[in-house]
Design a protein around this motif. Structure first.
Motif, PDB file in Angstrom:
ATOM      1  N   GLU A  29     -31.160  41.692  -2.785  1.00 38.55           N
ATOM      2  CA  GLU A  29     -30.966  40.319  -3.261  1.00 38.55           C
ATOM      3  C   GLU A  29     -31.225  40.254  -4.762  1.00 38.55           C
ATOM      4  O   GLU A  29     -32.253  40.709  -5.248  1.00 38.55           O
ATOM      5  CB  GLU A  29     -31.896  39.357  -2.511  1.00 38.55           C
ATOM      6  CG  GLU A  29     -31.701  39.419  -0.993  1.00 38.55           C
ATOM      7  CD  GLU A  29     -32.545  38.428  -0.226  1.00 38.55           C
ATOM      8  OE1 GLU A  29     -32.240  37.224  -0.294  1.00 38.55           O
ATOM      9  OE2 GLU A  29     -33.510  38.857   0.433  1.00 38.55           O
ATOM     10  N   ALA A  32     -32.274  35.320  -7.241  1.00 32.36           N
ATOM     11  CA  ALA A  32     -33.012  34.161  -6.739  1.00 32.36           C
ATOM     12  C   ALA A  32     -34.170  34.599  -5.844  1.00 32.36           C
ATOM     13  O   ALA A  32     -34.561  33.894  -4.931  1.00 32.36           O
ATOM     14  CB  ALA A  32     -32.085  33.232  -5.972  1.00 32.36           C
ATOM     15  N   GLY A  33     -34.701  35.784  -6.103  1.00 29.49           N
ATOM     16  CA  GLY A  33     -35.809  36.272  -5.304  1.00 29.49           C
ATOM     17  C   GLY A  33     -35.331  36.829  -3.974  1.00 29.49           C
ATOM     18  O   GLY A  33     -34.149  36.806  -3.651  1.00 29.49           O
ATOM     19  N   GLU A  35     -35.306  35.850  -0.869  1.00 28.00           N
ATOM     20  CA  GLU A  35     -35.499  34.681  -0.025  1.00 28.00           C
ATOM     21  C   GLU A  35     -35.109  34.916   1.426  1.00 28.00           C
ATOM     22  O   GLU A  35     -35.722  34.363   2.342  1.00 28.00           O
ATOM     23  CB  GLU A  35     -34.710  33.494  -0.588  1.00 28.00           C
ATOM     24  CG  GLU A  35     -35.197  33.015  -1.933  1.00 28.00           C
ATOM     25  CD  GLU A  35     -36.672  32.641  -1.910  1.00 28.00           C
ATOM     26  OE1 GLU A  35     -37.090  31.921  -0.992  1.00 28.00           O
ATOM     27  OE2 GLU A  35     -37.410  33.092  -2.804  1.00 28.00           O
ATOM     28  N   SER A  55     -34.916  43.995  -4.854  1.00 27.01           N
ATOM     29  CA  SER A  55     -34.366  42.982  -5.737  1.00 27.01           C
ATOM     30  C   SER A  55     -34.223  43.602  -7.119  1.00 27.01           C
ATOM     31  O   SER A  55     -35.186  43.649  -7.891  1.00 27.01           O
ATOM     32  CB  SER A  55     -35.280  41.756  -5.802  1.00 27.01           C
ATOM     33  OG  SER A  55     -34.745  40.793  -6.690  1.00 27.01           O
ATOM     34  N   TYR A  57     -33.557  42.897 -10.068  1.00 28.36           N
ATOM     35  CA  TYR A  57     -33.427  41.682 -10.874  1.00 28.36           C
ATOM     36  C   TYR A  57     -33.018  41.991 -12.310  1.00 28.36           C
ATOM     37  O   TYR A  57     -32.207  41.294 -12.901  1.00 28.36           O
ATOM     38  CB  TYR A  57     -34.748  40.912 -10.855  1.00 28.36           C
ATOM     39  CG  TYR A  57     -34.634  39.495 -11.371  1.00 28.36           C
ATOM     40  CD1 TYR A  57     -34.169  38.478 -10.549  1.00 28.36           C
ATOM     41  CD2 TYR A  57     -34.970  39.182 -12.681  1.00 28.36           C
ATOM     42  CE1 TYR A  57     -34.050  37.175 -11.013  1.00 28.36           C
ATOM     43  CE2 TYR A  57     -34.855  37.894 -13.162  1.00 28.36           C
ATOM     44  CZ  TYR A  57     -34.397  36.898 -12.317  1.00 28.36           C
ATOM     45  OH  TYR A  57     -34.280  35.619 -12.796  1.00 28.36           O
ATOM     46  N   THR A 114     -29.433  30.324  -9.822  1.00 28.75           N
ATOM     47  CA  THR A 114     -29.840  28.976  -9.427  1.00 28.75           C
ATOM     48  C   THR A 114     -29.736  28.029 -10.616  1.00 28.75           C
ATOM     49  O   THR A 114     -29.326  28.410 -11.714  1.00 28.75           O
ATOM     50  CB  THR A 114     -31.273  28.986  -8.875  1.00 28.75           C
ATOM     51  OG1 THR A 114     -32.145  29.627  -9.818  1.00 28.75           O
ATOM     52  CG2 THR A 114     -31.338  29.736  -7.553  1.00 28.75           C
ATOM     53  N   THR A 154     -36.479  25.895  -6.650  1.00 26.67           N
ATOM     54  CA  THR A 154     -37.226  26.306  -5.463  1.00 26.67           C
ATOM     55  C   THR A 154     -36.529  25.861  -4.184  1.00 26.67           C
ATOM     56  O   THR A 154     -36.431  26.615  -3.209  1.00 26.67           O
ATOM     57  CB  THR A 154     -38.656  25.740  -5.496  1.00 26.67           C
ATOM     58  OG1 THR A 154     -39.312  26.198  -6.693  1.00 26.67           O
ATOM     59  CG2 THR A 154     -39.448  26.186  -4.286  1.00 26.67           C
ATOM     60  N   GLN A 156     -33.361  25.297  -3.864  1.00 25.41           N
ATOM     61  CA  GLN A 156     -32.158  26.100  -3.729  1.00 25.41           C
ATOM     62  C   GLN A 156     -32.480  27.469  -3.136  1.00 25.41           C
ATOM     63  O   GLN A 156     -31.731  27.994  -2.295  1.00 25.41           O
ATOM     64  CB  GLN A 156     -31.472  26.266  -5.090  1.00 25.41           C
ATOM     65  CG  GLN A 156     -30.848  24.989  -5.619  1.00 25.41           C
ATOM     66  CD  GLN A 156     -30.142  25.188  -6.954  1.00 25.41           C
ATOM     67  OE1 GLN A 156     -30.173  26.277  -7.525  1.00 25.41           O
ATOM     68  NE2 GLN A 156     -29.499  24.147  -7.440  1.00 25.41           N
ATOM     69  N   GLN A 157     -33.596  28.053  -3.551  1.00 22.86           N
ATOM     70  CA  GLN A 157     -34.004  29.348  -3.010  1.00 22.86           C
ATOM     71  C   GLN A 157     -34.293  29.252  -1.517  1.00 22.86           C
ATOM     72  O   GLN A 157     -33.924  30.136  -0.736  1.00 22.86           O
ATOM     73  CB  GLN A 157     -35.233  29.858  -3.762  1.00 22.86           C
ATOM     74  CG  GLN A 157     -34.927  30.285  -5.190  1.00 22.86           C
ATOM     75  CD  GLN A 157     -36.184  30.613  -5.971  1.00 22.86           C
ATOM     76  OE1 GLN A 157     -37.260  30.092  -5.697  1.00 22.86           O
ATOM     77  NE2 GLN A 157     -36.051  31.492  -6.952  1.00 22.86           N
ATOM     78  N   GLU A 158     -34.939  28.171  -1.109  1.00 29.02           N
ATOM     79  CA  GLU A 158     -35.234  27.985   0.310  1.00 29.02           C
ATOM     80  C   GLU A 158     -33.947  27.834   1.122  1.00 29.02           C
ATOM     81  O   GLU A 158     -33.817  28.391   2.216  1.00 29.02           O
ATOM     82  CB  GLU A 158     -36.130  26.759   0.494  1.00 29.02           C
ATOM     83  CG  GLU A 158     -37.539  26.946  -0.051  1.00 29.02           C
ATOM     84  CD  GLU A 158     -38.366  25.675   0.061  1.00 29.02           C
ATOM     85  OE1 GLU A 158     -37.823  24.648   0.530  1.00 29.02           O
ATOM     86  OE2 GLU A 158     -39.544  25.714  -0.334  1.00 29.02           O
TER      87      GLU A 158
END
Length: 477
Positions: A29, A32-33, A35, A55, A57, A114, A154, A156-158
């Motif tokens: 991923e 966005a972390g 998630e 990740s 990143y 995000t 946050t 959005q990440q969820e």
């Protein structure tokens, strides 16, 4: 009585997957972390499911793993597919052993951006999975594009995490019912939190899936406002196709495509290219059908839908299905992608509807608000004449009857060339009416074939489209 949920929560779905001893794979991923994988770790029993979670990143580190991207664009379908294929290759290299012969391997990935700090860009991303529906089977794929609507990173990440779990669960447990799979993507997610505007199914698990029908499900379920697919039937991301391009759109029912539709398109497009000075390669041409048109006779008939788009595909056209009954909403949609110029070809009857105030009762500003959104300085209507079948009068913008209180507005739009007549039309097509053709096809009457583009009549007869049934002659014994 309280409403009983007919689906599992993301936590429950993650646990079901974790407890299946035959499902094993990786999570990658970006942006966005982690998630999605977080749900699987928290559900318990993840050690038998997760081979690796990562990740990448940092862009340099990500490039070192998956390779560099053209123009440094990382939130793309191409990047997602690179990630999926790379991770599957590693699984196959490292875990293809006799003791894993009962495993169904998978690779889940997403690449997402995000909402920004200034909240001027809400974010979007690509989410996908490659998986084996059966042990040892070739991999199938599900890839989708999302646009976030929430105003907090946050949140959005969820949402992304829940969507990812729904996708993993759906891939393994709902792959035999892709319509249900699509609906399940929103389990525990409000429809207004995220938009899915493109989805693509591939591989042996979806051998008989028509991705155009899957696009239609996105519209029917309220998951997006518009979908686009090309003449090969491939679903296309609207942003990739439309961004900063010129757009020329032709709206119709196309039941079936007639010589009038083609004449309107060809002559309108020729005028549009002259007016904009644009190049054909910088112009996106769309044949648009509204969902309301597809529902004109009740529920959507998927066979009828495919008949229409198959004929358009034969002629090489790109098709757009939208919820935009009002033209101003169509133009608003195009402008959201920062298009340069917009051309809309329409017949006189459609323009009469545009000037009908009853269509804009839902707008606080009424028809004036709609006109402000529709008749933009970078938009132009190319009007095709209509021959009244009763009076045989040829109607154009020159003799069209407009209600008294809108006449001055109509003159203003004509004076400023927001409405222009298609002059170079073919008068031989003036008395071609699609409804008459449709009735003749259904009633096995003659004379409709030469009113359609070349090859279309043969296609309709060969495939029994639009209610056509070939007469069967029986020999006498």
């Amino acid at each position: 009585m309280p409403q009983i949920k007919q689906y599992l929560t993301p936590k429950q779905k993650a646990l079901v997957v974790n407890l299946d001893p035959n499902i094993y794979g990786t999570f990658a991923e970006i942006g966005a972390g982690q998630e999605t994988v977080r749900h699987f770790f928290r559900a318990g029993g993840a050690s038998g499911t997760i081979a690796k979670a990562m990740s990448a990143y940092d862009k340099d580190y990500s490039d070192a793993i998956y390779g560099k991207e053209d123009r440094n664009r990382y939130v793309t379908q191409n990047r997602l597919r690179k990630m999926l294929h790379y991770e599957v290759k590693l699984i196959e290299e490292r875990l293809t052993k006799p003791e894993n012969s009962n495993k169904k391997f998978f690779s889940f990935a997403n690449t997402v951006t995000t909402i920004n700090y200034e909240k001027t860009f809400k974010g979007h991303g690509w989410v996908g999975i490659m998986f084996q529906a059966k042990p040892g089977e070739e991999y199938s794929e599900i890839v989708l594009h999302v646009k976030f609507n929430e105003n907090d990173a946050t949140l959005q990440q969820e949402t992304l995490g829940s969507l990812g779990v729904n996708l993993v669960y759906g891939a393994f447990y709902l792959n035999d019912n892709p319509r249900r799979l699509i609906k399940s993507l929103y389990d525990e997610i409000s429809i207004d939190k995220v938009e899915i505007d493109m989805i693509d199914f591939r591989g042996p698990a979806f051998e008989y899936v028509d991705n155009r029908l899957m696009s239609l499900q996105l519209i029917k379920n309220g998951m997006t406002d518009a979908v686009i697919f090309n003449s090969e039937g491939d679903n296309m991301l609207p942003a990739d196709l439309l961004y900063k391009k010129d757009v020329f759109a032709v709206r119709g029912s196309f039941r079936p495509v007639t010589l009038v539709n083609v004449d309107m398109f060809e002559n309108g497009l020729e005028m549009f290219l002259k007016d904009t000075g644009g190049k054909p390669e910088d112009t996106v041409i769309l044949f648009e059908i509204t969902i309301a048109n597809l529902k004109a006779s009740g529920d959507i008939d998927e066979r009828d839908f495919l008949d229409r788009v198959d004929v358009l595909a034969k002629l090489g056209y790109t098709v757009m299905i939208s919820i935009f009954s009002e033209y101003y909403r169509l133009v608003e949609y195009f402008t959201s992608y920062k298009v340069r110029y917009i051309g809309v070809a329409m017949g006189v009857n459609n323009l009469v509807m545009v000037f009908d105030e009853d269509y804009y009762k839902n707008l606080s500003g009424g028809i004036l608000e709609a006109f402000g959104k529709f008749f933009r300085k970078d938009m132009r209507v190319y009007l095709y004449p209509y021959k009244d079948p009763q009076t045989h009068e040829l109607l154009s913008s020159e003799n069209l009857i407009i209600s008294e209180n809108l006449k001055e507005l109509f003159k203003y739009f004509k004076l400023n060339k927001r409405i222009v007549d298609i002059k170079n039309y073919n008068p031989d097509h003036a008395e071609i009416y699609s409804r008459e053709i449709l009735n003749k096809i259904a009633n096995q009457e003659n004379g409709w074939e030469n009113q359609l583009p070349e090859g279309v009549a043969e296609m309709i007869k060969e495939r029994g489209m639009f209610g056509y049934k070939e007469d069967i002659e029986f020999e006498e014994y």
